[in-house]
Write an enzyme that holds these catalytic residues in place. Structure first.
Site: not given
Length: 118
Positions: A62, A67, A82
């Site tokens: 994934s 940030h 996953c």
């Protein structure tokens, strides 16, 4: 086995350091990828002027996004994985790289209803 399709670990670092150093951010994410058993596909980082970094790495499992707000000592990491990858292993890595005063962690189990309907 994880519920659903994967685990999405959301980590907020407060009172953290090294948040304006792109190399530090990259090193932390590289270590997360290695220690969680994930596989890197692509990465993109952007350094803001005067401060801050944003980045995303696409994984076979994934993604990881970050940030940073160095002027506030704050960083937001999203680690969604996953398969057999273990995103919760990222937490001590982030603590070691950024030395936050406080860390908040939430874990979401994505696609939980998919397991129930199959």
């Amino acid at each position: 086995m994880k519920p659903g399709t994967g685990s999405h670990v959301i980590v907020d670092l407060h009172g953290a350091s090294n948040l304006d150093c792109e190399r530090s951010v990259r090193n932390a994410i590289e270590e997360i990828i290695e220690q969680t058993g994930a596989t890197l596909l692509h990465e993109y980082f952007h350094r803001f002027t005067p401060l801050g970094i944003t980045g995303v790495v696409c994984l076979t499992e994934s993604h990881i996004s970050v940030h940073t707000w160095p002027e506030q000592g704050f960083a937001a990491f999203d680690i969604f994985m996953c398969g057999k990858a273990e995103p919760e292993r990222a937490i001590p890595i982030l603590q070691a790289h950024f030395n936050p005063d406080r860390i908040e962690v939430q874990t979401l189990y994505r696609g939980d209803s998919l397991k129930k309907s199959s």
